[in-house]
Design a protein around this motif. Structure first.
Motif, PDB file in Angstrom:
ATOM      1  N   ALA A  42      42.985  36.239  55.349  1.00  0.00           N
ATOM      2  CA  ALA A  42      41.997  36.789  54.414  1.00  0.00           C
ATOM      3  C   ALA A  42      42.028  36.054  53.077  1.00  0.00           C
ATOM      4  O   ALA A  42      40.976  35.778  52.480  1.00  0.00           O
ATOM      5  CB  ALA A  42      42.247  38.280  54.210  1.00  0.00           C
ATOM      6  N   LYS A  43      43.226  35.697  52.621  1.00  0.00           N
ATOM      7  CA  LYS A  43      43.341  34.969  51.351  1.00  0.00           C
ATOM      8  C   LYS A  43      42.721  33.580  51.468  1.00  0.00           C
ATOM      9  O   LYS A  43      41.977  33.146  50.579  1.00  0.00           O
ATOM     10  CB  LYS A  43      44.808  34.855  50.942  1.00  0.00           C
ATOM     11  N   HIS A  44      43.007  32.886  52.556  1.00  0.00           N
ATOM     12  CA  HIS A  44      42.446  31.547  52.744  1.00  0.00           C
ATOM     13  C   HIS A  44      40.915  31.595  52.862  1.00  0.00           C
ATOM     14  O   HIS A  44      40.220  30.711  52.345  1.00  0.00           O
ATOM     15  CB  HIS A  44      43.050  30.890  53.993  1.00  0.00           C
ATOM     16  N   ASP A  45      40.410  32.630  53.520  1.00  0.00           N
ATOM     17  CA  ASP A  45      38.956  32.804  53.634  1.00  0.00           C
ATOM     18  C   ASP A  45      38.324  32.981  52.258  1.00  0.00           C
ATOM     19  O   ASP A  45      37.275  32.400  51.962  1.00  0.00           O
ATOM     20  CB  ASP A  45      38.654  34.013  54.524  1.00  0.00           C
ATOM     21  N   MET A  46      38.977  33.770  51.427  1.00  0.00           N
ATOM     22  CA  MET A  46      38.466  34.001  50.075  1.00  0.00           C
ATOM     23  C   MET A  46      38.455  32.702  49.262  1.00  0.00           C
ATOM     24  O   MET A  46      37.488  32.401  48.551  1.00  0.00           O
ATOM     25  CB  MET A  46      39.320  35.052  49.359  1.00  0.00           C
ATOM     26  N   ILE A  47      39.524  31.934  49.382  1.00  0.00           N
ATOM     27  CA  ILE A  47      39.615  30.671  48.631  1.00  0.00           C
ATOM     28  C   ILE A  47      38.563  29.676  49.112  1.00  0.00           C
ATOM     29  O   ILE A  47      37.974  28.942  48.304  1.00  0.00           O
ATOM     30  CB  ILE A  47      41.040  30.090  48.734  1.00  0.00           C
ATOM     31  N   GLU A  48      38.284  29.660  50.409  1.00  0.00           N
ATOM     32  CA  GLU A  48      37.228  28.787  50.939  1.00  0.00           C
ATOM     33  C   GLU A  48      35.875  29.127  50.321  1.00  0.00           C
ATOM     34  O   GLU A  48      35.087  28.238  49.978  1.00  0.00           O
ATOM     35  CB  GLU A  48      37.157  28.904  52.462  1.00  0.00           C
ATOM     36  N   HIS A  49      35.592  30.415  50.185  1.00  0.00           N
ATOM     37  CA  HIS A  49      34.353  30.832  49.534  1.00  0.00           C
ATOM     38  C   HIS A  49      34.357  30.431  48.061  1.00  0.00           C
ATOM     39  O   HIS A  49      33.332  29.991  47.533  1.00  0.00           O
ATOM     40  CB  HIS A  49      34.162  32.352  49.661  1.00  0.00           C
ATOM     41  N   LEU A  50      35.511  30.580  47.439  1.00  0.00           N
ATOM     42  CA  LEU A  50      35.612  30.313  46.000  1.00  0.00           C
ATOM     43  C   LEU A  50      35.369  28.839  45.684  1.00  0.00           C
ATOM     44  O   LEU A  50      34.771  28.506  44.656  1.00  0.00           O
ATOM     45  CB  LEU A  50      36.991  30.750  45.491  1.00  0.00           C
ATOM     46  N   VAL A  51      35.824  27.963  46.569  1.00  0.00           N
ATOM     47  CA  VAL A  51      35.634  26.523  46.374  1.00  0.00           C
ATOM     48  C   VAL A  51      34.140  26.180  46.285  1.00  0.00           C
ATOM     49  O   VAL A  51      33.729  25.296  45.531  1.00  0.00           O
ATOM     50  CB  VAL A  51      36.303  25.734  47.520  1.00  0.00           C
ATOM     51  N   LYS A  52      33.333  26.900  47.067  1.00  0.00           N
ATOM     52  CA  LYS A  52      31.891  26.625  47.122  1.00  0.00           C
ATOM     53  C   LYS A  52      31.079  27.468  46.136  1.00  0.00           C
ATOM     54  O   LYS A  52      29.865  27.279  46.004  1.00  0.00           O
ATOM     55  CB  LYS A  52      31.378  26.891  48.545  1.00  0.00           C
ATOM     56  N   GLU A  53      31.743  28.395  45.464  1.00  0.00           N
ATOM     57  CA  GLU A  53      31.036  29.338  44.582  1.00  0.00           C
ATOM     58  C   GLU A  53      30.523  28.646  43.323  1.00  0.00           C
ATOM     59  O   GLU A  53      31.257  27.919  42.653  1.00  0.00           O
ATOM     60  CB  GLU A  53      31.979  30.488  44.208  1.00  0.00           C
ATOM     61  N   PHE A  54      29.259  28.903  42.991  1.00  0.00           N
ATOM     62  CA  PHE A  54      28.686  28.335  41.772  1.00  0.00           C
ATOM     63  C   PHE A  54      29.112  29.122  40.533  1.00  0.00           C
ATOM     64  O   PHE A  54      29.519  28.556  39.527  1.00  0.00           O
ATOM     65  CB  PHE A  54      27.151  28.307  41.871  1.00  0.00           C
ATOM     66  N   LEU A  55      29.039  30.452  40.632  1.00  0.00           N
ATOM     67  CA  LEU A  55      29.345  31.271  39.465  1.00  0.00           C
ATOM     68  C   LEU A  55      30.080  32.544  39.894  1.00  0.00           C
ATOM     69  O   LEU A  55      29.446  33.587  40.113  1.00  0.00           O
ATOM     70  CB  LEU A  55      28.053  31.628  38.717  1.00  0.00           C
ATOM     71  N   PRO A  56      31.407  32.497  40.051  1.00  0.00           N
ATOM     72  CA  PRO A  56      32.160  33.692  40.440  1.00  0.00           C
ATOM     73  C   PRO A  56      32.122  34.742  39.325  1.00  0.00           C
ATOM     74  O   PRO A  56      31.843  34.425  38.164  1.00  0.00           O
ATOM     75  CB  PRO A  56      33.580  33.165  40.646  1.00  0.00           C
ATOM     76  N   PRO A  57      32.406  36.012  39.658  1.00  0.00           N
ATOM     77  CA  PRO A  57      32.299  37.096  38.667  1.00  0.00           C
ATOM     78  C   PRO A  57      33.307  36.992  37.526  1.00  0.00           C
ATOM     79  O   PRO A  57      33.047  37.477  36.426  1.00  0.00           O
ATOM     80  CB  PRO A  57      32.536  38.356  39.504  1.00  0.00           C
ATOM     81  N   ILE A  58      34.459  36.413  37.795  1.00  0.00           N
ATOM     82  CA  ILE A  58      35.451  36.103  36.762  1.00  0.00           C
ATOM     83  C   ILE A  58      35.953  34.686  37.035  1.00  0.00           C
ATOM     84  O   ILE A  58      35.596  34.086  38.052  1.00  0.00           O
ATOM     85  CB  ILE A  58      36.635  37.113  36.755  1.00  0.00           C
ATOM     86  N   GLU A  59      36.757  34.135  36.165  1.00  0.00           N
ATOM     87  CA  GLU A  59      37.175  32.739  36.311  1.00  0.00           C
ATOM     88  C   GLU A  59      37.911  32.508  37.634  1.00  0.00           C
ATOM     89  O   GLU A  59      38.676  33.348  38.098  1.00  0.00           O
ATOM     90  CB  GLU A  59      38.083  32.351  35.144  1.00  0.00           C
ATOM     91  N   ARG A  60      37.662  31.328  38.203  1.00  0.00           N
ATOM     92  CA  ARG A  60      38.291  30.960  39.476  1.00  0.00           C
ATOM     93  C   ARG A  60      39.805  31.082  39.408  1.00  0.00           C
ATOM     94  O   ARG A  60      40.453  31.567  40.331  1.00  0.00           O
ATOM     95  CB  ARG A  60      37.923  29.523  39.848  1.00  0.00           C
ATOM     96  N   GLU A  61      40.382  30.584  38.320  1.00  0.00           N
ATOM     97  CA  GLU A  61      41.840  30.595  38.171  1.00  0.00           C
ATOM     98  C   GLU A  61      42.383  32.027  38.202  1.00  0.00           C
ATOM     99  O   GLU A  61      43.459  32.271  38.753  1.00  0.00           O
ATOM    100  CB  GLU A  61      42.252  29.920  36.864  1.00  0.00           C
ATOM    101  N   ASP A  62      41.639  32.963  37.646  1.00  0.00           N
ATOM    102  CA  ASP A  62      42.077  34.361  37.637  1.00  0.00           C
ATOM    103  C   ASP A  62      42.009  34.960  39.038  1.00  0.00           C
ATOM    104  O   ASP A  62      42.909  35.705  39.452  1.00  0.00           O
ATOM    105  CB  ASP A  62      41.219  35.182  36.669  1.00  0.00           C
ATOM    106  N   ILE A  63      40.942  34.647  39.759  1.00  0.00           N
ATOM    107  CA  ILE A  63      40.806  35.155  41.134  1.00  0.00           C
ATOM    108  C   ILE A  63      41.929  34.614  42.015  1.00  0.00           C
ATOM    109  O   ILE A  63      42.580  35.362  42.750  1.00  0.00           O
ATOM    110  CB  ILE A  63      39.432  34.774  41.727  1.00  0.00           C
ATOM    111  N   ILE A  64      42.173  33.313  41.904  1.00  0.00           N
ATOM    112  CA  ILE A  64      43.235  32.691  42.713  1.00  0.00           C
ATOM    113  C   ILE A  64      44.595  33.256  42.341  1.00  0.00           C
ATOM    114  O   ILE A  64      45.425  33.562  43.211  1.00  0.00           O
ATOM    115  CB  ILE A  64      43.221  31.157  42.534  1.00  0.00           C
ATOM    116  N   SER A  65      44.830  33.431  41.044  1.00  0.00           N
ATOM    117  CA  SER A  65      46.135  33.924  40.585  1.00  0.00           C
ATOM    118  C   SER A  65      46.421  35.328  41.077  1.00  0.00           C
ATOM    119  O   SER A  65      47.494  35.611  41.621  1.00  0.00           O
ATOM    120  CB  SER A  65      46.191  33.880  39.053  1.00  0.00           C
ATOM    121  N   VAL A  66      45.451  36.233  40.919  1.00  0.00           N
ATOM    122  CA  VAL A  66      45.693  37.619  41.337  1.00  0.00           C
ATOM    123  C   VAL A  66      45.768  37.716  42.862  1.00  0.00           C
ATOM    124  O   VAL A  66      46.570  38.486  43.409  1.00  0.00           O
ATOM    125  CB  VAL A  66      44.636  38.582  40.754  1.00  0.00           C
TER     126      VAL A  66
END
Length: 207
Positions: free
Chosen positions: A56-80
């Motif tokens: 599930a975590k890897h799936d989320m990161i795959e989406h995040l790599v392609k995301e244009f504008l995530p709801p909060i900063e990428r680094e914060d999403i990855i960190s939490v």
């Protein structure tokens, strides 16, 4: 034609924290009704939870790599996400440690520690659930505080538990085993606190 459904990062993070809670519930259940004959089965069940969390975590990161504008900063999403995953790993480590050291009987005070870990994961879960609404949530701050309180409770259980081990030691191997088990139990609470602190940091950055 219907628009493409937006990936829900807050829901994904909540899913990761659900795996942590499931792991904590399984740990408490295993310890409260400890049976050597079923331990390997419980370890496999725990590993399945941990493996599902990794996917599930890897799936989320795959989406995040392609995301244009995530709801909060990428680094914060990855960190939490990583810190939530660390909680699940830490809980699995407890059961693996008990199996690795061929534990035959559980010390009664260990159950209290697993109850604290479960409570910590429950508060963490609610905190992650409320992260979506952090600007208006009435629960988020209270859950962060509760995780911190439970982490302090875990510290006390660790210190007192290890202290009791060394009061009248009779077996060096037994001493080594339970010192390590206590260390891993305490790490579970520390990992939950890391998540709570990260959530608090995200709220501050985005407020």
């Amino acid at each position: 034609m219907a628009g493409k459904k937006t990936y829900d990062y807050f829901e994904a993070l909540l899913g990761l924290s659900k795996f942590s809670l499931q792991a904590a519930e399984l740990l408490k259940k295993t310890i409260s009704d400890f049976q050597v004959s079923t331990l390997e089965e419980k370890i496999r069940e725990m590993h399945n939870i941990e493996h599902s969390a990794d996917i599930a975590k890897h799936d989320m990161i795959e989406h995040l790599v392609k995301e244009f504008l995530p709801p909060i900063e990428r680094e914060d999403i990855i960190s939490v996400a990583q810190q939530i995953d660390d909680v699940t790993d830490a809980v699995e480590d407890v059961l693996m440690c008990i199996g690795m050291f061929n534990v035959k009987k559980i010390r009664p005070e260990i159950l209290k520690f697993t109850e604290t870990i479960e409570a910590c994961c429950k508060s963490m879960y609610v905190g992650v659930e409320e992260l979506r609404y952090f600007r208006r949530s009435k629960k988020l701050h209270a859950e962060v505080v509760e995780v911190n309180r439970l982490e302090e409770e875990g510290d006390a259980l660790y210190i007192n538990g290890v202290k009791d081990l060394y009061k009248n030691p009779t077996d060096a191997v037994d001493l080594m085993v339970w010192t390590e088990v206590y260390r891993k139990l305490e790490k579970c609470c520390d990992a939950c606190e890391d998540v709570a602190n990260e959530i608090e940091s995200i709220v501050m950055k985005n407020s």
